[in-house]
Design a protein around this motif. Structure first.
Motif, PDB file in Angstrom:
ATOM      1  N   ASP A 307       0.843  -1.204   0.000  1.00 13.68           N
ATOM      2  CA  ASP A 307       0.000   0.000   0.000  1.00 13.68           C
ATOM      3  C   ASP A 307       0.873   1.248   0.000  1.00 13.68           C
ATOM      4  OD1 ASP A 307      -2.145  -1.756   0.321  1.00 13.68           O
ATOM      5  OD2 ASP A 307      -2.507  -1.242   2.416  1.00 13.68           O
ATOM      6  N   ALA A 308       1.825   1.279   0.935  1.00 13.83           N
ATOM      7  CA  ALA A 308       2.690   2.456   1.080  1.00 13.83           C
ATOM      8  C   ALA A 308       3.531   2.684  -0.171  1.00 13.83           C
ATOM      9  CB  ALA A 308       3.585   2.300   2.310  1.00 13.83           C
ATOM     10  N   ALA A 309       4.076   1.601  -0.726  1.00 13.46           N
ATOM     11  CA  ALA A 309       4.942   1.728  -1.897  1.00 13.46           C
ATOM     12  C   ALA A 309       4.197   2.340  -3.076  1.00 13.46           C
ATOM     13  CB  ALA A 309       5.512   0.361  -2.282  1.00 13.46           C
ATOM     14  N   LEU A 310       2.956   1.900  -3.289  1.00 15.51           N
ATOM     15  CA  LEU A 310       2.194   2.450  -4.413  1.00 15.51           C
ATOM     16  C   LEU A 310       1.880   3.921  -4.191  1.00 15.51           C
ATOM     17  CD1 LEU A 310       0.752   2.126  -7.090  1.00 15.51           C
ATOM     18  CD2 LEU A 310      -1.283   1.362  -5.839  1.00 15.51           C
ATOM     19  N   MET A 311       1.472   4.288  -2.976  1.00 13.87           N
ATOM     20  CA  MET A 311       1.163   5.691  -2.706  1.00 13.87           C
ATOM     21  C   MET A 311       2.405   6.562  -2.859  1.00 13.87           C
ATOM     22  SD  MET A 311      -1.283   7.803  -1.956  1.00 13.87           S
ATOM     23  CE  MET A 311      -2.632   7.060  -1.044  1.00 13.87           C
ATOM     24  N   ILE A 312       3.548   6.067  -2.422  1.00 15.51           N
ATOM     25  CA  ILE A 312       4.803   6.815  -2.598  1.00 15.51           C
ATOM     26  C   ILE A 312       5.060   7.068  -4.074  1.00 15.51           C
ATOM     27  CG2 ILE A 312       7.327   6.676  -2.386  1.00 15.51           C
ATOM     28  CD1 ILE A 312       6.809   5.066   0.242  1.00 15.51           C
ATOM     29  N   ASP A 313       4.921   6.027  -4.879  1.00 16.35           N
ATOM     30  CA  ASP A 313       5.165   6.163  -6.326  1.00 16.35           C
ATOM     31  C   ASP A 313       4.186   7.144  -6.960  1.00 16.35           C
ATOM     32  OD1 ASP A 313       7.275   4.397  -6.224  1.00 16.35           O
ATOM     33  OD2 ASP A 313       6.125   2.679  -6.965  1.00 16.35           O
ATOM     34  N   LEU A 314       2.911   7.016  -6.632  1.00 14.74           N
ATOM     35  CA  LEU A 314       1.892   7.865  -7.251  1.00 14.74           C
ATOM     36  C   LEU A 314       2.058   9.330  -6.878  1.00 14.74           C
ATOM     37  CD1 LEU A 314      -1.284   5.624  -6.769  1.00 14.74           C
ATOM     38  CD2 LEU A 314      -0.090   6.094  -8.918  1.00 14.74           C
ATOM     39  N   LEU A 315       2.292   9.602  -5.597  1.00 19.60           N
ATOM     40  CA  LEU A 315       2.418  10.999  -5.166  1.00 19.60           C
ATOM     41  C   LEU A 315       3.754  11.598  -5.577  1.00 19.60           C
ATOM     42  CD1 LEU A 315       0.739  11.036  -1.634  1.00 19.60           C
ATOM     43  CD2 LEU A 315      -0.262  11.485  -3.873  1.00 19.60           C
ATOM     44  N   SER A 316       4.813  10.787  -5.581  1.00 16.45           N
ATOM     45  CA  SER A 316       6.123  11.291  -6.005  1.00 16.45           C
ATOM     46  C   SER A 316       6.096  11.666  -7.478  1.00 16.45           C
ATOM     47  CB  SER A 316       7.209  10.236  -5.763  1.00 16.45           C
ATOM     48  OG  SER A 316       7.316   9.937  -4.395  1.00 16.45           O
ATOM     49  N   GLU A 317       5.466  10.824  -8.288  1.00 20.66           N
ATOM     50  CA  GLU A 317       5.356  11.117  -9.713  1.00 20.66           C
ATOM     51  C   GLU A 317       4.535  12.375  -9.936  1.00 20.66           C
ATOM     52  OE1 GLU A 317       3.515   9.095 -13.789  1.00 20.66           O
ATOM     53  OE2 GLU A 317       3.823   7.878 -11.990  1.00 20.66           O
ATOM     54  N   GLY A 318       3.444  12.523  -9.167  1.00 22.73           N
ATOM     55  CA  GLY A 318       2.629  13.718  -9.287  1.00 22.73           C
ATOM     56  C   GLY A 318       3.362  14.967  -8.867  1.00 22.73           C
ATOM     57  N   SER A 319       4.186  14.839  -7.813  1.00 24.81           N
ATOM     58  CA  SER A 319       4.966  15.980  -7.340  1.00 24.81           C
ATOM     59  C   SER A 319       5.987  16.420  -8.380  1.00 24.81           C
ATOM     60  CB  SER A 319       5.667  15.616  -6.021  1.00 24.81           C
ATOM     61  OG  SER A 319       6.437  16.695  -5.546  1.00 24.81           O
ATOM     62  N   VAL A 338      -5.689  10.076  -9.038  1.00 25.99           N
ATOM     63  CA  VAL A 338      -4.524   9.377  -8.484  1.00 25.99           C
ATOM     64  C   VAL A 338      -4.929   8.580  -7.246  1.00 25.99           C
ATOM     65  CG1 VAL A 338      -2.323   9.720  -7.292  1.00 25.99           C
ATOM     66  CG2 VAL A 338      -2.793  10.936  -9.434  1.00 25.99           C
ATOM     67  N   LEU A 339      -5.735   9.191  -6.387  1.00 26.81           N
ATOM     68  CA  LEU A 339      -6.183   8.494  -5.184  1.00 26.81           C
ATOM     69  C   LEU A 339      -7.098   7.322  -5.539  1.00 26.81           C
ATOM     70  CD1 LEU A 339      -6.892  11.555  -2.860  1.00 26.81           C
ATOM     71  CD2 LEU A 339      -4.777  10.218  -3.095  1.00 26.81           C
ATOM     72  N   ARG A 340      -7.900   7.493  -6.578  1.00 27.41           N
ATOM     73  CA  ARG A 340      -8.746   6.396  -7.022  1.00 27.41           C
ATOM     74  C   ARG A 340      -7.910   5.249  -7.581  1.00 27.41           C
ATOM     75  NH1 ARG A 340     -11.838   3.858  -6.922  1.00 27.41           N
ATOM     76  NH2 ARG A 340     -13.065   3.748  -8.833  1.00 27.41           N
ATOM     77  N   GLU A 341      -6.815   5.562  -8.245  1.00 28.11           N
ATOM     78  CA  GLU A 341      -5.934   4.503  -8.754  1.00 28.11           C
ATOM     79  C   GLU A 341      -5.342   3.705  -7.602  1.00 28.11           C
ATOM     80  OE1 GLU A 341      -1.861   3.865 -11.430  1.00 28.11           O
ATOM     81  OE2 GLU A 341      -2.863   5.821 -11.421  1.00 28.11           O
ATOM     82  N   TYR A 342      -4.927   4.410  -6.542  1.00 19.94           N
ATOM     83  CA  TYR A 342      -4.423   3.728  -5.348  1.00 19.94           C
ATOM     84  C   TYR A 342      -5.496   2.802  -4.787  1.00 19.94           C
ATOM     85  CZ  TYR A 342      -3.743   3.044  -0.343  1.00 19.94           C
ATOM     86  OH  TYR A 342      -3.668   2.487   0.909  1.00 19.94           O
ATOM     87  N   GLU A 343      -6.707   3.340  -4.603  1.00 20.82           N
ATOM     88  CA  GLU A 343      -7.788   2.555  -4.016  1.00 20.82           C
ATOM     89  C   GLU A 343      -8.110   1.329  -4.867  1.00 20.82           C
ATOM     90  OE1 GLU A 343     -12.212   3.492  -2.245  1.00 20.82           O
ATOM     91  OE2 GLU A 343     -11.787   4.127  -4.300  1.00 20.82           O
ATOM     92  N   ARG A 344      -8.244   1.525  -6.151  1.00 19.52           N
ATOM     93  CA  ARG A 344      -8.629   0.432  -7.047  1.00 19.52           C
ATOM     94  C   ARG A 344      -7.563  -0.669  -7.081  1.00 19.52           C
ATOM     95  NH1 ARG A 344      -9.391   3.407 -10.887  1.00 19.52           N
ATOM     96  NH2 ARG A 344      -7.373   3.260 -11.929  1.00 19.52           N
ATOM     97  N   THR A 345      -6.301  -0.267  -7.208  1.00 21.75           N
ATOM     98  CA  THR A 345      -5.213  -1.237  -7.327  1.00 21.75           C
ATOM     99  C   THR A 345      -5.010  -2.032  -6.046  1.00 21.75           C
ATOM    100  OG1 THR A 345      -4.098   0.201  -8.926  1.00 21.75           O
ATOM    101  CG2 THR A 345      -2.762  -1.509  -7.866  1.00 21.75           C
ATOM    102  N   ARG A 346      -4.978  -1.332  -4.931  1.00 18.20           N
ATOM    103  CA  ARG A 346      -4.676  -2.015  -3.680  1.00 18.20           C
ATOM    104  C   ARG A 346      -5.878  -2.813  -3.156  1.00 18.20           C
ATOM    105  NH1 ARG A 346      -1.302  -4.067  -3.599  1.00 18.20           N
ATOM    106  NH2 ARG A 346      -1.311  -4.389  -1.336  1.00 18.20           N
ATOM    107  N   LYS A 347      -7.089  -2.351  -3.401  1.00 20.57           N
ATOM    108  CA  LYS A 347      -8.263  -3.127  -2.996  1.00 20.57           C
ATOM    109  C   LYS A 347      -8.282  -4.470  -3.712  1.00 20.57           C
ATOM    110  CE  LYS A 347     -12.405  -1.488  -2.401  1.00 20.57           C
ATOM    111  NZ  LYS A 347     -13.701  -0.773  -2.593  1.00 20.57           N
ATOM    112  N   SER A 348      -7.967  -4.452  -4.991  1.00 20.45           N
ATOM    113  CA  SER A 348      -7.975  -5.687  -5.777  1.00 20.45           C
ATOM    114  C   SER A 348      -6.966  -6.692  -5.231  1.00 20.45           C
ATOM    115  CB  SER A 348      -7.661  -5.360  -7.240  1.00 20.45           C
ATOM    116  OG  SER A 348      -7.563  -6.538  -8.012  1.00 20.45           O
ATOM    117  N   ASP A 349      -5.765  -6.229  -4.912  1.00 19.66           N
ATOM    118  CA  ASP A 349      -4.723  -7.121  -4.392  1.00 19.66           C
ATOM    119  C   ASP A 349      -5.108  -7.651  -3.015  1.00 19.66           C
ATOM    120  OD1 ASP A 349      -2.132  -8.375  -4.610  1.00 19.66           O
ATOM    121  OD2 ASP A 349      -1.394  -6.914  -3.152  1.00 19.66           O
TER     122      ASP A 349
END
Length: 399
Positions: A307-319, A338-349
């Motif tokens: 969870d943390a790794a994906l959020m780091i990647d998504l927010l770092s890329e956005g920054s 971006v937040l929806r991508e985090y939710e969708r990806t991690r919920k599925s896993d």
């Protein structure tokens, strides 16, 4: 008034990992926790340990905390041995099967937290606030407002709830959860054994739940996780150390010889929790606040770190995109997509792993002759078929 881009409530391993990753990307982050941030790793092993996968190790290496973890105390394991006590089934993996030096590490949670805090204290973009409660949380369309018990306000663009399985923030924002009681309690303790662990992580499936012996950083010392019925857990907790040692060795088929419990024995109930909603505008759930899972495969910490790794990647890329943007109007930090991508990806896993653990628990539970035959044959088929075994092994490695 304190303003920040991200506020993380909860300074456990997941919250601190997220904070460090964001801070290293130049994102302003505040971590808030009601507990103390003073962690002392003493000579005695902590009761709460995690089996870190190679994927989790890679994340910690990227964040420059892995060296601190292994320097403090960690134990690698080169083999996993899983057996069903009630049938002929068994399966084992070795690091050589996957051309790796080891399959993972057993690490005390306090060691992880201590190493993360050391690194965070060196980050100009990170602020750690311990021994402090919040009294109110409100959000607008673009911001979240927290009020601390001191009266100090914090305004943040994103609030991340890493506040555990009974998340107050999840309840405050009425994010519904699906849950069921595993009807198991986990007993954890530190055990010395007659025989060395030989860098092997062992698990035996008993009729009423799995018993794991996890190698610690002394050759004859293990951390045990014994998942069993609440009634049996209560009886085991009531035993003297001498009686507990005998029963423990017998249930583990004497694989490591005589056993001696050298710590207190703690027990806690096991519940599956899965939040149906991980996102409420500018508030997101992470780690145990979003999902909890049976510990029989040691996946809980690793799922939270994903969870943390994906959020780091998504927010770092956005920054980074913000920094190079030539638009007059500055892009929104952590946009909803971006937040929806985090939710969708991690919920599925998380859904996938929760279903897998429930299936394993039900298959290995009880003494039904048909189930005994199926699991015996199934484990041996996996153990003897290279491609199938490789798939199972890669899952254990976090790949």
């Amino acid at each position: 008034m304190m303003q920040t881009q991200v506020c993380i409530v909860g300074a456990g391993c997941i919250g601190l990992t997220l904070a460090l990753g964001l801070a290293k990307a130049g994102i302003e982050v505040v971590v808030l926790d009601s507990a103390s941030g003073d962690i002392e790793v003493g000579n005695e092993f902590g009761l709460r340990v995690s089996a870190l996968s190679l994927a989790s190790q890679a994340l910690f290496e990227k964040l420059d905390v892995w060296q601190g973890i292994i320097t403090t105390r960690a134990q690698s394991y080169q083999k996993m041995d899983v057996r069903d006590q009630d049938s002929f089934g068994k399966i084992s993996f070795t690091a050589a099967d996957f051309d790796t030096e080891y399959l993972g590490h057993i690490v005390e949670n306090d060691v992880i937290r201590q190493s993360l805090i050391v690194q965070l204290n060196e980050q100009a973009s990170a602020t750690l606030i311990f021994n402090t409660h919040y009294t109110e949380i409100h959000q607008s369309e673009n911001d979240v407002f927290l009020t601390l018990e001191s009266g100090q306000p914090i305004i943040t663009k994103l609030l991340v709830a890493c506040d555990g399985a009974n998340s107050n923030i999840r309840q405050l924002f009425k994010m519904p959860i699906t849950f069921w009681d595993y009807d198991h309690h986990a007993i954890v303790a530190t055990i010395k054994t007659q025989l060395p662990h030989d860098n092997v992580a062992r698990q035996v499936f008993l009729p009423d739940g799995p018993l794991a012996f996890l190698p610690l950083a002394e050759k004859n010392t293990h951390s045990i996780v014994w998942s069993t019925s609440p009634e049996k857990a209560k009886k085991l907790q009531a035993l003297s150390d001498k009686e507990f040692n005998k029963i423990l060795m017998a249930h583990f088929d004497g694989q490591c010889g005589l056993c001696e419990v050298v710590s207190e024995r703690a027990a806690f109930p096991l519940t599956m929790r899965y939040s149906k909603k991980w996102l409420d505008n500018r508030v997101v759930l992470m780690g145990d606040a979003a999902h909890t899972i049976h510990p029989l495969a040691g996946l809980g910490m690793n799922l939270g770190l994903k969870d943390a790794a994906l959020m780091i990647d998504l927010l770092s890329e956005g920054s980074q995109n913000e920094a190079i943007s030539s638009r007059v109007e500055k892009p929104q930090f952590a946009p909803h997509k971006v937040l929806r991508e985090y939710e969708r990806t991690r919920k599925s896993d998380a859904q996938l792993h929760i279903a897998m653990m429930q299936g394993l628990k039900e298959l290995f539970e009880g003494q039904n002759p048909v189930k005994k035959l199926i699991r015996g044959i199934g484990l041996n088929i996996v153990d003897n078929l290279g491609p199938l075994k490789h798939i199972f092994g890669k899952s254990a490695l976090g790949k």
